[in-house]
Scaffold this active site. Structure first.
Site, mmCIF file in Angstrom:
data_model
loop_
_atom_site.group_PDB
_atom_site.id
_atom_site.type_symbol
_atom_site.label_atom_id
_atom_site.label_comp_id
_atom_site.label_asym_id
_atom_site.label_seq_id
_atom_site.Cartn_x
_atom_site.Cartn_y
_atom_site.Cartn_z
ATOM 1 N N SER A 140 1.146 -1.285 -0.039
ATOM 2 C CA SER A 140 0.032 -0.206 -0.096
ATOM 3 C C SER A 140 0.912 1.199 0.230
ATOM 4 O O SER A 140 1.983 1.410 0.555
ATOM 5 C CB SER A 140 -0.834 0.119 1.205
ATOM 6 N N TYR A 153 -2.719 -0.484 10.184
ATOM 7 C CA TYR A 153 -2.746 -1.065 8.622
ATOM 8 C C TYR A 153 -1.681 -0.574 8.468
ATOM 9 O O TYR A 153 -1.160 -1.057 7.660
ATOM 10 C CB TYR A 153 -4.079 -0.688 8.076
#
Length: 252
Positions: A140, A153
């Site tokens: 990500s 996350y």
């Protein structure tokens, strides 16, 4: 580029919707036999039905001790080999860092890191027996930037980015390449649900797009194209790399 994966077999985890589903379809369209996994069995079977021949769905808990081996064993038993693993399965997590319970942190890392490591280990063992392969981890943009409420996350994706580099070096003598693709904001059902929950969805989307140099959100096809390149022989001399698919966001 039809035919890049003719005669090859791939596993795509988390492939019943969104980016994973599009990746599985892209590899299949280019000739790969594909094993997909996901948490929703009905959606998994729907994806396989749409793909047709050379596709199988495996309902497996990737956080379990035997989940990764079950998926890899299916690929090698049905298709006779394993050439590509796309580690895409993940859960989202949003919450204030100092108030997040350890149970939520562990759950996030169980799926996003530990299950992915198990898949990498099982796939690498199978690839070693067949002479090599390619592993692509989906990370990500948040692996490299800080965003409030996304620390847990981000940490999980940062771990996968670090794993990519170390695994690339360790597995290179086995002719296994390991790279990762780092998407930015991507228009998926998850994004649509997040946007709908905002107080002013239109303004929020304007703000999101306005921060992206290329002036638009990523589409799952953009991510799938990058994965297909890194998994293919076109990238035979690329390993340990991170490919940002974020419209230039992290280049700023």
């Amino acid at each position: 580029m039809a035919g890049r994966f003719d005669g090859k077999a791939a596993i795509v985890t988390g492939a019943t919707s969104g980016i994973g589903r599009t990746i599985a379809a892209r590899l299949h369209d280019e000739g790969a036999a594909v094993v997909i996994t996901g948490r929703d069995e009905q959606r998994g079977r729907d994806v396989v039905q749409r793909l047709g021949d050379r596709a199988r769905f495996v309902a497996a808990d990737l956080t379990s001790a035997e989940g990764a081996d079950t998926v890899v064993d299916t690929a090698t038993a049905v298709f006779g080999r394993l050439d590509v693993l796309v580690n895409n399965a993940a859960v989202d997590h949003t919450g204030g860092l100092i108030d997040t319970p350890m149970a939520e942190i562990r759950e996030t890392f169980e799926v996003n890191v530990f299950a992915a490591i198990r898949m990498l280990q099982a796939a690498a063992r199978a690839m070693t027996e067949s002479g090599g392969g390619a592993i692509v981890n989906i990370t990500s943009r948040l692996a490299t930037i800080g965003v409030p409420t996304m620390a847990i996350y981000s940490a999980s994706k940062g771990a996968m980015r670090s794993l990519t580099r170390a695994a690339a070096v360790e597995l290179a003598p086995k002719h296994i390449r390991v790279n990762d693709v780092a998407p930015g904001m991507t228009k998926t059902p998850l994004y649509d649900a997040w946007l709908a929950a905002q107080a002013d969805p239109a303004q929020t989307e304007d703000d999101v797009v306005g921060a992206i140099p290329l002036g638009r959100l990523a589409h799952p096809d953009d991510v799938a194209a990058a994965v297909a390149y890194l998994a293919s022989d076109d990238a035979r001399y690329v390993t340990g790399a991170t490919m940002p698919i974020d419209g230039g966001y992290t280049a700023q």
